[in-house]
Scaffold this motif. Structure first.
Motif, PDB file in Angstrom:
ATOM      1  N   HIS A  79       0.113  -1.273   0.039  1.00 17.93           N
ATOM      2  CA  HIS A  79       0.021  -0.120   0.216  1.00 17.93           C
ATOM      3  C   HIS A  79       0.810   1.082   0.050  1.00 17.93           C
ATOM      4  O   HIS A  79       0.262   1.797  -0.301  1.00 17.93           O
ATOM      5  CB  HIS A  79      -1.035  -0.045   1.174  1.00 17.93           C
ATOM      6  N   ASN A  80       2.308   0.626   0.161  1.00 11.39           N
ATOM      7  CA  ASN A  80       3.275   2.285  -0.219  1.00 11.39           C
ATOM      8  C   ASN A  80       3.578   2.054  -1.478  1.00 11.39           C
ATOM      9  O   ASN A  80       3.413   1.082  -2.235  1.00 11.39           O
ATOM     10  CB  ASN A  80       4.509   1.643   0.532  1.00 11.39           C
ATOM     11  N   THR A  81       3.455   3.360  -2.782  1.00  6.39           N
ATOM     12  CA  THR A  81       3.776   3.327  -3.592  1.00  6.39           C
ATOM     13  C   THR A  81       5.367   3.904  -4.132  1.00  6.39           C
ATOM     14  O   THR A  81       5.593   4.913  -3.975  1.00  6.39           O
ATOM     15  CB  THR A  81       2.749   3.983  -4.600  1.00  6.39           C
ATOM     16  N   PHE A  95      11.407   5.799   4.696  1.00  8.22           N
ATOM     17  CA  PHE A  95      11.038   7.233   4.782  1.00  8.22           C
ATOM     18  C   PHE A  95      11.109   8.189   6.275  1.00  8.22           C
ATOM     19  O   PHE A  95      10.425   8.307   6.866  1.00  8.22           O
ATOM     20  CB  PHE A  95       8.876   5.847   5.441  1.00  8.22           C
ATOM     21  N   GLY A 108       9.045  -1.937  -0.622  1.00  2.00           N
ATOM     22  CA  GLY A 108       7.664  -0.970  -0.176  1.00  2.00           C
ATOM     23  C   GLY A 108       7.748  -0.187   1.194  1.00  2.00           C
ATOM     24  O   GLY A 108       7.132   0.566   2.021  1.00  2.00           O
ATOM     25  N   ILE A 153      10.544   4.286   0.621  1.00  2.00           N
ATOM     26  CA  ILE A 153       9.922   5.427   0.473  1.00  2.00           C
ATOM     27  C   ILE A 153      10.407   6.674   1.116  1.00  2.00           C
ATOM     28  O   ILE A 153      10.684   6.897   1.733  1.00  2.00           O
ATOM     29  CB  ILE A 153       8.279   4.790   1.214  1.00  2.00           C
ATOM     30  N   GLN A 187       1.129   8.278  -1.396  1.00  2.00           N
ATOM     31  CA  GLN A 187       1.704   6.636  -1.923  1.00  2.00           C
ATOM     32  C   GLN A 187       1.956   5.846  -0.561  1.00  2.00           C
ATOM     33  O   GLN A 187       2.472   5.121  -1.051  1.00  2.00           O
ATOM     34  CB  GLN A 187       3.202   7.536  -2.649  1.00  2.00           C
ATOM     35  N   THR A 188       2.437   6.381   0.412  1.00  3.90           N
ATOM     36  CA  THR A 188       2.071   6.302   1.806  1.00  3.90           C
ATOM     37  C   THR A 188       1.681   5.634   2.567  1.00  3.90           C
ATOM     38  O   THR A 188       1.281   6.156   3.909  1.00  3.90           O
ATOM     39  CB  THR A 188       2.949   7.434   2.779  1.00  3.90           C
ATOM     40  N   ARG A 189       0.784   4.960   2.449  1.00 10.97           N
ATOM     41  CA  ARG A 189      -1.165   4.401   2.999  1.00 10.97           C
ATOM     42  C   ARG A 189      -0.530   3.812   3.974  1.00 10.97           C
ATOM     43  O   ARG A 189      -1.105   3.057   5.116  1.00 10.97           O
ATOM     44  CB  ARG A 189      -2.225   4.313   1.935  1.00 10.97           C
ATOM     45  N   TYR A 193       2.287   2.815   5.059  1.00 11.76           N
ATOM     46  CA  TYR A 193       3.007   2.963   6.312  1.00 11.76           C
ATOM     47  C   TYR A 193       2.570   3.975   7.687  1.00 11.76           C
ATOM     48  O   TYR A 193       2.568   4.139   8.621  1.00 11.76           O
ATOM     49  CB  TYR A 193       4.006   4.219   5.915  1.00 11.76           C
ATOM     50  N   ARG A 194       1.705   5.220   6.870  1.00 11.30           N
ATOM     51  CA  ARG A 194       1.062   5.796   7.585  1.00 11.30           C
ATOM     52  C   ARG A 194      -0.388   4.349   8.236  1.00 11.30           C
ATOM     53  O   ARG A 194      -1.069   4.777   9.350  1.00 11.30           O
ATOM     54  CB  ARG A 194      -0.644   6.175   7.011  1.00 11.30           C
TER      55      ARG A 194
END
Length: 960
Positions: free
Chosen positions: A76-78, A278, A519, A523, A531-533, A535-536
Motif C-alpha cells: 500500500h506504499n507506492t 521513509f 515498499g 519511500i 503514496q504512503t498509505r 506506512y500510515r
C-alpha cells in the motif's frame, strides 16, 4: 510453502520468543518458593499499580500471517523514482553490505561498545566512519554519528553557544537556504533554551547585528553551490563560529567546509548506502576543528593500547556530557545511529575515493543534463552552480508539473506555486533524465562535466588515503573483512547480554525481515500521502497499540531515540504550562538515581532541575520530595520518574509521589526505560503518569545495532496531546518537532509492529511475567555470593537486580570492573557496570534467555566469586590474579612465556561450557585513561603499529 511458514505442530511464536518453557518456569518458581507465576507476580508487583483491564492489542498471529500482513502494508506504499531531495536521496546498498551487515545479527544485535575488549570490530567500523567524515569535511575530529541532520544542526548550535567565549549574544544567524525541516526543528529547540534565530539570505552576506554563530547549508536546499570562504571569514571577524551543513557526497567534488574555514560540519550520511526508510534511521555526522573536541556531543571512538601494548579501539571520553554535567549539559544525546554509520563507513570502504567521486560526478552530470535540457527548452533554472539539485522556475505551473511527473512514476519537489526542484542521486539514469525532461516538454541538449563548476568551489585535496579504503574492492575481500570484524565482537547471537536498564532481548529474524521490503525501504519521507498509505496504517496501528499498553490517550512515534522521547515529553509539559498562563512553572524534580539524560533533557526543555534524594531502601525519599515541593510552591512543572525504579524495584508509594506532584500543579513524567516489567501488568497512564517515553529498542524488540538505531515514542494523556511533536515538513508551529522526519525512524517500525502482532496480549503479558521471574531467579541464586543491593516487597526485585561488590572491593581490591572483564573469559558480555550505583553490577536477564543460559551465567558468577575468595585468602595477589589480568587473549595463553601464578587453562577455559565454543577477545584490557588523555580519533596509519611487536598484532591490524 515459504521457508519461513510454520508447519503443523510447530510451537507458536510466543514459545520461540520466551526462553523458559513450562518445565523450566516450574523449576525456577520452585527455587524461589512459589507455586505459580501468578503467585510470584502478585507478591512482586504492588497491587495499587496493577491494571484491571486486559491488553486490547489484537490476538497473536502466526509468523506466516504477520509476514503476509506486512507485505500487504508495504504494497500500500507506492515506490516511485524519488527526486524530491531535501536531504533525502535514494541510494544503492551493496548486496554484500545489506546481507552481511544491515541484515546480520552479528551486527544488529550488538550493544553499545562500552565494553571495548569485546567490541573491537564495531569500534573499528565506527572509527572508519569517523575517518570518512574527517577526510571529506577536512576537519580533524568527527563523532561516531548523531541522530539525523536536523538535530545535528541543533547540536552544532548548542556547541557554538557553549564554545563561544567572545560573543555574549544569544542570536544565531541561519541560512534561509537551509533544509525546511532543519529550520522547523531548530526554531523550536532554540526557543526552549533562549536562543534567537535570525534567518537570512547569506548569498548577499551576513545581516547586521551581534551574533554568536552562523549555520550555512551547502549546497543549499535550492541546490545552490557557493564559495563560503569570505562569509566564514567575516563571521569570525565578528566573533561568531560557523557550522556548515554539508552534503557528504558533494564533498568528493566540492571544497570541504574545513578548507573554507568552518568550525563545525554537520549533515547526513544517508546517501552512503542507507535506504530512504521513509525518513530514518539515518546516521547524521558532526566534525569539529581542533579545540572543540571535548565539547563534541554524542560518542567518540578513539585509540588506546591494551596491557600488551597492542593498539586497541575504545569509546573515548566514555562518560559523556549528560552524565558528567547533568543539569549543566548542553546535549542530552545518549544513543547514536551506529548500525547505519557502519553501513555508511563500509560503503566508503567498498567504493573507495575513486568510486565515491565517480558516483558524485555521475550524479552531477545528470543534474547538469537536466539543467541544460530545461534551459534549451526555454525554462529558467534558478542557479548556475549546483551539485545534484536543479530548481526550475515555472510560474503558476508547479502543481501541474509535479502531478505530470508523478504520472510518469517520478516524485519531484514542489517548492512553491512557481518553483519545482529536481534532485538527482545514485539511482538516477539517463532514461530517468529523459523522462523528467519530457514532463517539461524538453529533451536532452548538451551535457558538460564537473569542469563547469568554477575553480573556487572545486575540491583539490585528496581524501580517504588510508589503506582500508583501497584494499576491499572485490566482494570476496569485502565479505571477509566484514566477517573478520564481526568475529571480534560479542553480540546477542553468541551469548546472553545481561545489561540492566537495557533489555537485550530476542530480535527475531521474522521481525527483522520486512524492513528490507522495497515498499518500506524506498519511500521518501516527503512523498505524497496517497503514496504512503501502508506506512500510515502501520503507524496508526502502533500508536493505538502503544497507547493501550501504556494507558495513555495519544502517541507520537517521531522521537528517534529515548533521549529525544524524554525531550518531547518535557517540551509538551512546558508548552502546556505556558499555554495555560503558568510560565513560572519551570522546576523539574528528578530523583538522585535518575539516568543522566533526564537532567539534560529537562534543561534543554527550558526547565531547571531540582534533585530529590534517595531513601535508604533505594526508593524516592518522600519526605525530601515534600520538602522540595514546599520550597518551590507554584513553580513545580514536573517530576521525572523511572518505574520500576532505576534500582530495579517496584516502588509501592509511586501513587503517593504522583498525587503529591499533581496536588502541587505539576505533571508526572514516567520514564519508560523499564517498561519491560510493566507490559500487561500495569499502565503508567493509569497509576499517575501524564507522559512517558518508550524505548522500542528495549521493550519492543528493535535491535540495539551496536549503539543505535533506536526509537523513543512519547505517549501522553489527552490534555498534553496538542503539544506532541509537530510535523517538521508542514511548518507546524503548534509543537516543537524533535526529528527531521514526521515519523522519525519509520523504516524500523515494522519490527515492533511484527513483535506486537506475533505476541498478542497473552504473549506480551507472559513475556513480562517471565522477565520478572528470570530476574528474581538470578537474584536469588547469586545473593549468597553477591549481596543484592535493593529489593522490594518480600525481598523480590522487578526485571533487574543490582549486585553490590563494594564490600568485596574494600576487602580484596577486586572491583566490579574486574568481574566484568573476567566474564569475557567465561563467554559473557558484562552486566551494566557502576550504574546507578558505583561499584555495582546491574543484571537484567530478559524473558528471552532460557534456563540453561541463566544457569550458565550463574555458574560463571559463582566461579568468579570463588576466584575473589582466592584473592582474599592470599593465594593470588589481586594485581596478578585472573580477575585483574582479564580478559585473556589467545596470544597471551599460547605465548612461550607464562609467569602468572595461575595455570593457563584457568585463564582460557575457566568453565566447561566455554571449551566447545570459546570466544577469544582480540585484545587484553584496554587503558581507558590513556585513551581519554591522548585522543586519537581517526584510523591510525600503518606506522602506528611499528612500535608493537609483530607477534602481538593480528594480521589485519598490522596493515591498519
Amino acid at each position: 510453502m515459504s521457508c519461513s511458514a510454520p508447519t503443523a505442530g510447530n510451537p507458536d511464536f510466543v514459545s520461540r520468543h520466551v526462553g523458559p518453557d513450562d518445565s523450566s518456569i516450574a523449576q525456577m518458581l520452585d527455587a524461589l518458593g512459589y507455586d505459580s507465576l501468578e503467585e510470584l507476580i502478585d507478591a512482586a508487583v504492588p497491587e495499587q499499580i496493577r491494571t484491571q483491564t486486559p491488553l486490547q492489542v489484537p490476538a497473536a498471529r502466526s509468523e506466516a500471517e504477520v509476514l503476509t500482513a506486512l507485505r500487504e502494508l508495504a504494497a500500500h506504499n507506492t515506490p516511485r523514482v524519488q527526486m524530491i531531495g531535501a536531504g533525502y536521496h535514494d541510494s544503492i546498498t551493496p548486496a554484500v553490505l545489506r546481507r552481511n551487515m544491515l541484515e546480520s545479527p552479528a551486527w544488529y544485535t550488538a550493544y553499545t561498545p562500552y565494553q571495548p575488549e569485546i567490541s573491537q570490530g564495531r569500534l573499528e567500523a565506527l572509527l572508519t566512519f569517523q575517518t570518512v567524515i574527517e577526510d571529506l569535511t577536512a576537519l580533524p575530529l568527527a563523532g561516531a554519528s548523531l541522530l539525523d541532520e536536523a538535530t545535528a544542526v541543533v547540536e552544532a548550535v548548542l556547541l557554538m553557544r557553549r564554545a563561544n567565549k567572545t560573543s555574549p549574544s544569544s542570536r544565531m544567524v541561519v541560512d534561509s537556504d537551509c533544509l525546511p525541516q532543519t529550520l522547523a526543528v531548530l526554531r523550536g529547540r532554540a526557543a526552549a533554551v533562549g536562543i534567537e534565530i535570525a534567518v537570512a539570505d547569506l548569498s548577499v552576506g551576513l545581516p547586521a547585528g551581534d551574533l554568536f554563530g552562523v549555520v550555512v547549508q551547502a549546497p543549499g536546499a535550492s541546490g545552490a553551490v557557493r564559495d563560503n570562504t569570505a562569509l566564514i571569514a567575516e563571521a569570525h571577524q565578528r566573533g561568531a563560529l560557523v557550522a556548515v551543513a554539508a552534503d557528504l557526497l558533494s564533498l568528493t567534488l566540492l571544497t570541504p567546509p574545513g578548507e573554507q574555514g568552518a568550525d563545525i560540519a554537520i549533515g547526513s550520511a544517508q546517501r552512503f548506502g542507507v535506504p530512504l526508510f521513509f525518513g530514518g534511521p539515518h546516521a547524521a555526522y558532526i566534525a569539529v576543528r581542533s579545540g572543540l573536541e571535548r565539547m563534541l556531543p554524542g560518542r567518540l571512538v578513539g585509540v588506546s593500547v591494551d596491557t600488551a601494548g597492542r593498539p586497541a579501539y575504545r569509546l573515548a571520553l566514555q562518560t559523556r556530557e549528560q552524565h558528567i554535567r547533568r543539569d549543566k549539559a548542553t546535549s542530552n544525546i545518549c544513543t547514536a545511529q551506529a548500525l547505519l554509520a557502519n553501513v555508511a563507513a563500509m560503503y566508503a570502504v567498498y567504493h573507495g575515493p575513486e568510486g565515491l567521486r565517480a558516483i558524485a560526478a555521475r550524479v552531477h552530470g545528470h543534474a547538469r543534463a537536466l539543467a541544460d535540457g530545461l534551459t534549451a527548452a526555454g525554462h529558467r533554472v534558478l542557479h548556475e552552480q549546483f551539485f545534484d539539485t536543479v530548481t526550475v522556475v515555472v510560474p503558476g505551473h508547479a502543481d501541474t508539473l509535479a502531478a505530470a511527473a508523478e504520472q510518469a512514476g517520478i516524485n519531484l519537489r514542489r517548492v512553491d506555486d512557481d518553483q519545482v526542484a529536481i534532485a538527482c542521486d545514485e539511482v538516477t539514469t539517463d532514461t530517468i533524465v529523459d523522462d523528467v525532461l519530457a514532463v517539461f516538454g524538453a529533451r536532452r541538449h548538451h551535457t558538460t562535466d564537473i569542469g563547469s563548476l568554477p575553480a573556487p568551489v572545486l575540491r583539490t585535496s585528496m581524501f580517504l588515503q588510508h589503506p582500508v579504503f583501497h584494499k576491499h574492492r572485490s566482494e570476496t575481500a569485502m565479505l571477509r573483512y566484514l566477517r573478520m570484524l564481526s568475529d571480534k565482537d560479542l553480540a546477542l547471537d553468541r551469548t546472553m547480554i545481561p545489561l540492566g536498564s537495557c533489555t537485550m532481548k530476542l530480535n527475531s529474524a521474522v521481525e527483522m525481515e520486512p524492513i528490507s521490503y522495497p515498499g518500506f525501504a524506498t519511500i521518501h519521507p516527503f512523498a505524497p500521502e496517497h503514496q504512503t498509505r501502508g506506512y500510515r496504517q502501520l503507524v496508526a496501528d502502533l500508536e493505538r497499540w502503544l497507547a493501550d499498553i501504556t494507558g495513555y490517550d495519544r502517541v507520537s512515534l517521531q522521537p528517534n531515540a529515548g533521549s529525544q522521547g524524554e525531550l518531547a515529553g518535557l517540551l509538551a509539559i512546558r508548552s502546556f504550562h505556558v499555554a495555560h498562563g503558568d510560565a513560572r512553572r519551570d522546576v523539574c524534580l528528578i530523583p538522585q538515581s535518575a539516568h543522566g539524560t533526564n537532567a539534560a533533557s529537562a534543561v534543554l526543555a527550558g526547565l531547571q532541575v531540582v534533585v530529590v534524594a534517595t531513601a535508604a531502601n533505594g526508593n524516592i525519599d518522600v519526605a525530601d520530595l515534600r520538602a522540595k515541593i514546599a520550597a518551590h510552591t507554584g513553580q513545580i512543572a514536573a517530576i521525572m520518574l523511572t518505574y520500576p525504579s532505576t534500582h530495579g524495584v517496584y516502588e509501592s508509594d509511586v501513587r503517593t509521589v504522583c498525587d503529591l506532584v499533581h496536588e502541587a500543579g505539576g505533571q508526572v513524567y514516567v520514564d519508560g526505560a523499564n517498561l519491560n516489567a510493566l507490559v500487561g501488568l500495569a499502565r503508567p497512564g493509569e497509576f499517575g503518569g501524564d507522559v512517558s517515553h518508550l524505548n522500542l529498542h528495549k521493550t519492543f524488540c528493535i535491535p540495539h545495532g551496536g549503539g543505535g538505531p533506536g526509537v523513543g515514542p512519547v505517549a501522553v494523556r489527552a490534555h498534553l496531546a496538542p503539544y506532541l511533536p509537530g510535523d517538521p515538513a508542514a511548518g507546524d508551529t503548534t509543537a516543537t518537532p524533535v526529528s527531521a522526519a514526521n515519523y522519525g525512524s519509520a523504516g524500523i517500525l515494522p519490527i515492533t509492529w511484527a513483535y506486537l502482532a506475533l505476541m498478542g496480549p497473552d504473549g506480551l503479558t507472559r513475556a513480562t511475567k517471565t522477565a520478572v521471574l528470570a530476574a528474581n531467579y538470578l537474584a536469588h541464586a547469586l545473593a549468597p555470593h553477591y549481596p543484592v543491593l535493593y529489593t522490594g516487597t518480600g525481598g523480590l526485585v522487578a526485571h533487574e537486580c543490582i549486585l553490590d561488590l563494594r564490600e568485596l572491593t574494600t576487602a580484596t581490591g577486586v572491583t566490579a570492573e574486574d568481574v566484568a572483564k573476567r566474564l569475557i573469559d567465561y563467554g559473557f558480555h558484562a552486566p551494566t557496570l557502576s550504574f546507578p550505583v558505583n561499584g555495582t553490577l546491574m543484571v537484567e536477564p530478559t524473558e528471552s534467555e532460557n534456563l540453561a543460559e541463566l544457569d550458565r551465567f550463574i555458574e560463571a558468577m559463582v566461579a568468579i566469586r570463588g576466584e575473589i575468595d582466592l584473592v582474599a585468602d592470599g593465594v593470588w595477589p589481586v594485581e596478578r590474579s585472573p580477575l585483574r589480568q582479564a580478559p585473556h587473549t589467545a596470544e597471551q595463553v599460547t605465548a612461550d612465556q607464562w609467569d602468572l601464578p595461575y595455570p593457563r587453562h584457568t585463564a582460557a577455559y575457566p568453565a566447561a561450557a566455554v571449551r566447545g565454543a570459546k570466544y577469544w577477545p582480540p585484545v587484553g584490557r584496554i587503558d581507558g585513561v590513556r585513551g581519554d588523555r591522548n585522543l586519537v580519533c581517526s584510523c591510525p596509519p600503518p606506522e602506528a603499529f611499528a612500535t608493537v611487536s609483530p607477534s602481538l598484532v593480528p594480521a589485519q591490524e598490522a596493515t591498519r
